[in-house]
Every structure is written in C-alpha cells, then in structure tokens.
Design a protein around this motif. Sequence first.
Motif, PDB file in Angstrom:
ATOM      1  N   VAL A 114       0.841  -1.206   0.000  1.00  0.00           N
ATOM      2  CA  VAL A 114       0.000   0.000   0.000  1.00  0.00           C
ATOM      3  C   VAL A 114       0.871   1.249   0.000  1.00  0.00           C
ATOM      4  N   GLU A 115       1.908   1.239   0.822  1.00  0.00           N
ATOM      5  CA  GLU A 115       2.785   2.402   0.916  1.00  0.00           C
ATOM      6  C   GLU A 115       3.502   2.667  -0.409  1.00  0.00           C
ATOM      7  N   LEU A 116       3.781   1.606  -1.161  1.00  0.00           N
ATOM      8  CA  LEU A 116       4.444   1.757  -2.460  1.00  0.00           C
ATOM      9  C   LEU A 116       3.473   2.145  -3.573  1.00  0.00           C
ATOM     10  N   GLY A 117       2.182   1.949  -3.326  1.00  0.00           N
ATOM     11  CA  GLY A 117       1.194   2.215  -4.371  1.00  0.00           C
ATOM     12  C   GLY A 117       0.913   1.010  -5.236  1.00  0.00           C
ATOM     13  N   LEU A 118       1.347  -0.172  -4.773  1.00  0.00           N
ATOM     14  CA  LEU A 118       1.145  -1.391  -5.545  1.00  0.00           C
ATOM     15  C   LEU A 118      -0.259  -1.953  -5.367  1.00  0.00           C
ATOM     16  N   VAL A 119      -0.860  -1.758  -4.187  1.00  0.00           N
ATOM     17  CA  VAL A 119      -2.231  -2.199  -3.961  1.00  0.00           C
ATOM     18  C   VAL A 119      -3.065  -1.035  -3.452  1.00  0.00           C
ATOM     19  N   THR A 120      -4.373  -1.189  -3.547  1.00  0.00           N
ATOM     20  CA  THR A 120      -5.301  -0.112  -3.195  1.00  0.00           C
ATOM     21  C   THR A 120      -5.490   0.017  -1.694  1.00  0.00           C
ATOM     22  N   GLU A 121      -5.793  -1.113  -1.052  1.00  0.00           N
ATOM     23  CA  GLU A 121      -6.034  -1.128   0.388  1.00  0.00           C
ATOM     24  C   GLU A 121      -5.436  -2.390   0.998  1.00  0.00           C
ATOM     25  N   ALA A 122      -4.980  -2.283   2.232  1.00  0.00           N
ATOM     26  CA  ALA A 122      -4.557  -3.453   3.003  1.00  0.00           C
ATOM     27  C   ALA A 122      -5.461  -3.569   4.219  1.00  0.00           C
ATOM     28  N   VAL A 123      -6.017  -4.747   4.424  1.00  0.00           N
ATOM     29  CA  VAL A 123      -6.969  -4.962   5.515  1.00  0.00           C
ATOM     30  C   VAL A 123      -6.568  -6.233   6.269  1.00  0.00           C
ATOM     31  N   PRO A 124      -7.123  -6.454   7.457  1.00  0.00           N
ATOM     32  CA  PRO A 124      -6.833  -7.694   8.182  1.00  0.00           C
ATOM     33  C   PRO A 124      -7.155  -8.916   7.331  1.00  0.00           C
ATOM     34  N   PRO A 125      -6.408 -10.001   7.485  1.00  0.00           N
ATOM     35  CA  PRO A 125      -6.558 -11.180   6.618  1.00  0.00           C
ATOM     36  C   PRO A 125      -7.978 -11.718   6.517  1.00  0.00           C
ATOM     37  N   ASN A 126      -8.730 -11.692   7.608  1.00  0.00           N
ATOM     38  CA  ASN A 126     -10.080 -12.259   7.580  1.00  0.00           C
ATOM     39  C   ASN A 126     -11.113 -11.313   6.985  1.00  0.00           C
ATOM     40  N   GLN A 127     -10.662 -10.160   6.488  1.00  0.00           N
ATOM     41  CA  GLN A 127     -11.604  -9.190   5.929  1.00  0.00           C
ATOM     42  C   GLN A 127     -11.395  -8.917   4.449  1.00  0.00           C
ATOM     43  N   VAL A 128     -10.459  -9.621   3.807  1.00  0.00           N
ATOM     44  CA  VAL A 128     -10.075  -9.293   2.434  1.00  0.00           C
ATOM     45  C   VAL A 128     -11.231  -9.483   1.455  1.00  0.00           C
ATOM     46  N   LEU A 129     -11.780 -10.691   1.409  1.00  0.00           N
ATOM     47  CA  LEU A 129     -12.861 -10.939   0.450  1.00  0.00           C
ATOM     48  C   LEU A 129     -14.088 -10.125   0.812  1.00  0.00           C
ATOM     49  N   MET A 130     -14.372  -9.995   2.100  1.00  0.00           N
ATOM     50  CA  MET A 130     -15.519  -9.202   2.543  1.00  0.00           C
ATOM     51  C   MET A 130     -15.390  -7.755   2.054  1.00  0.00           C
ATOM     52  N   ARG A 131     -14.202  -7.181   2.184  1.00  0.00           N
ATOM     53  CA  ARG A 131     -13.992  -5.808   1.732  1.00  0.00           C
ATOM     54  C   ARG A 131     -14.093  -5.714   0.216  1.00  0.00           C
ATOM     55  N   ALA A 132     -13.563  -6.707  -0.498  1.00  0.00           N
ATOM     56  CA  ALA A 132     -13.647  -6.705  -1.958  1.00  0.00           C
ATOM     57  C   ALA A 132     -15.102  -6.780  -2.419  1.00  0.00           C
ATOM     58  N   LEU A 133     -15.894  -7.612  -1.751  1.00  0.00           N
ATOM     59  CA  LEU A 133     -17.309  -7.739  -2.119  1.00  0.00           C
ATOM     60  C   LEU A 133     -18.080  -6.480  -1.753  1.00  0.00           C
ATOM     61  N   GLU A 134     -17.721  -5.868  -0.650  1.00  0.00           N
ATOM     62  CA  GLU A 134     -18.352  -4.608  -0.247  1.00  0.00           C
ATOM     63  C   GLU A 134     -18.106  -3.535  -1.303  1.00  0.00           C
ATOM     64  N   LEU A 135     -16.877  -3.460  -1.768  1.00  0.00           N
ATOM     65  CA  LEU A 135     -16.545  -2.479  -2.802  1.00  0.00           C
ATOM     66  C   LEU A 135     -17.213  -2.831  -4.126  1.00  0.00           C
ATOM     67  N   ALA A 136     -17.257  -4.119  -4.454  1.00  0.00           N
ATOM     68  CA  ALA A 136     -17.928  -4.553  -5.684  1.00  0.00           C
ATOM     69  C   ALA A 136     -19.403  -4.185  -5.660  1.00  0.00           C
ATOM     70  N   ALA A 137     -20.048  -4.371  -4.499  1.00  0.00           N
ATOM     71  CA  ALA A 137     -21.474  -4.025  -4.370  1.00  0.00           C
ATOM     72  C   ALA A 137     -21.688  -2.537  -4.588  1.00  0.00           C
ATOM     73  N   GLU A 138     -20.756  -1.742  -4.100  1.00  0.00           N
ATOM     74  CA  GLU A 138     -20.855  -0.296  -4.309  1.00  0.00           C
ATOM     75  C   GLU A 138     -20.736   0.045  -5.794  1.00  0.00           C
ATOM     76  N   LEU A 139     -19.796  -0.605  -6.486  1.00  0.00           N
ATOM     77  CA  LEU A 139     -19.617  -0.344  -7.916  1.00  0.00           C
ATOM     78  C   LEU A 139     -20.806  -0.828  -8.727  1.00  0.00           C
ATOM     79  N   CYS A 140     -21.443  -1.903  -8.262  1.00  0.00           N
ATOM     80  CA  CYS A 140     -22.605  -2.432  -8.982  1.00  0.00           C
ATOM     81  C   CYS A 140     -23.774  -1.445  -9.007  1.00  0.00           C
ATOM     82  N   LYS A 141     -23.757  -0.490  -8.092  1.00  0.00           N
ATOM     83  CA  LYS A 141     -24.810   0.526  -8.061  1.00  0.00           C
ATOM     84  C   LYS A 141     -24.517   1.681  -9.019  1.00  0.00           C
ATOM     85  N   ARG A 142     -23.310   1.718  -9.538  1.00  0.00           N
ATOM     86  CA  ARG A 142     -22.921   2.778 -10.462  1.00  0.00           C
ATOM     87  C   ARG A 142     -23.346   2.425 -11.884  1.00  0.00           C
ATOM     88  N   PRO A 143     -23.464   3.414 -12.771  1.00  0.00           N
ATOM     89  CA  PRO A 143     -23.862   3.130 -14.147  1.00  0.00           C
ATOM     90  C   PRO A 143     -22.805   2.314 -14.885  1.00  0.00           C
TER      91      PRO A 143
END
Length: 260
Positions: free
Chosen positions: A174-203
């Motif tokens: 994250v500090e290098l700009g290689l990834v967007t966000e770093a989250v705790p290991p047990n939250q990775v897919l949950m965060r990705a799906l949360e963001l995907a759901a947000e994008l699904c509401k966009r045109p």
Amino acid sequence: MSDINASILRQDIGDGTVVLQLNRPAQRNALSLALRRELAAHCQVLDADRNCKVVVITGDHAAFAAGADLAEFAHTDGAGLRALDFAALWRPVAALQKPLIAAVEGYALGGGCELALHADIIIAAENAILGFPEVKLGILPGAGGTQRLVRAIGKYRALKLLMTGDFITGHEAVELGLVTEAVPPNQVLMRALELAAELCKRPPLALCAIKEVVLNAADLPLEEALEIEREKLFFLFDTQDKVEGISAFFEKRTAEFKGQ
C-alpha cells in the motif's frame, strides 16, 4: 458455484458481482495452463454477460497465486515457450471491460502478482506476501510485470523489486502504491465484495468508459488523452443512464441505472 474439480470456481453473488476463485490449493493456486485457459474463457463470457457488472478474482487464505506452474515448462526453451503463446491467454483478462477487483491473501508471487496487477483495484491482506522472484530463476516477469509494476509504483522502486526478487507485505505494498487497500486477513474478500457491491450501483457504461480511458490513454500525450476522454464523455451524454442519473439528482432519489 462451478464444478469443484475445475481450476477456477465461479460464484454469482446476485447483485451483479461474480467471484472467480482460483482452485488449486495443493499447488498454492499456481497458474497452470489449464487454469489460464479457464480464466481467459471466464473473462470472455463475463464481458458479454449483461448481468455481470463487477468481477472479483481471489484465491484462498494461503495463496492468491504463488506464481506460474514451473513444472509445466521447466525444460522448455525459448521457441517452446513462444509456441505456448501465454500472451493470448492473458489478453482476455487485460481486455475485460468491466471493473476487476483482486482480493489477495497469502502469496501473490510472479505470475500471481502479475494477475493481481491486471485488476483495477487490489485489496490485500496486511500480511499478504507479494513479489517477483523470477530473477532468482534466471528469467523475468513475462506477463506484464515489468511494465505494469513500473507504471504502478515508478521506475526506481519497481527496478529494486524486480532485480532483487525481494518480497513485500500487503501493508508495504500500500505504501508503495502497488495495492489499493490493506486490511486484516479475515476481511479481504468481505472488503472486496463490499466495494464490488458499491460499484454495482454505479452506471455500467460509465464504469466501462472510465476504465477504458484510464487504461488506453494514460501513456498518450496529454492532448490525445484528453481528446479520448472528451469523446467518451460525449458518448455518455447520449445514454439513458445519464438522463436517469441527472434526473435522480434533481429529484433527490436513488438512481436506477440499466446500462443503456
């Protein structure tokens, strides 16, 4: 969910998100030829699927993808490698018009890290391990790693990682700009799906247009890039989604975009 014996499992979440899970746990999701072919086929199918709005690629807790399956070409020479035409299998991933999110846990090395770099957004575990160890094998990243990495983090930082083969954590990435966000290991897919759901509401048309302009115009001279941006804006002004979006804004309601 797809056939459990497949190299990739597909899950349709229901809101427009499709999850593609790399499924070679015993090999730490190493990118075999079969897996590459399945991934290319999935991307082509999903690009044409109007019900799919966002794609999430993930692995498992141990590995996103630990690299290429070296056993398949360890004794191959340059001509043999050329004949395999791996580039043709990467093109459908790179050409995917819809937003692509990589959810990275565990190891993402070599080709696995290159796969993540094909994504538009990368969510990584804080303790994920990313890197390009190819130099230690006497080769180099051959699926866009040398090019996408330098565009993501700059020449000098990219060259250090590529030339040393050193690994970094998700937090460091994250500090290098290689990834967007770093989250705790047990939250990775949950965060990705949360963001995907947000994008699904966009045109959908606007999302595809934004991705196309950013990827295709970023390396052009500024005036050429701005012209491409303007043309896409003109195109979007002729869509029903633009009418709906502006109407919803003035009517103070939630817009219902249909990708038209």
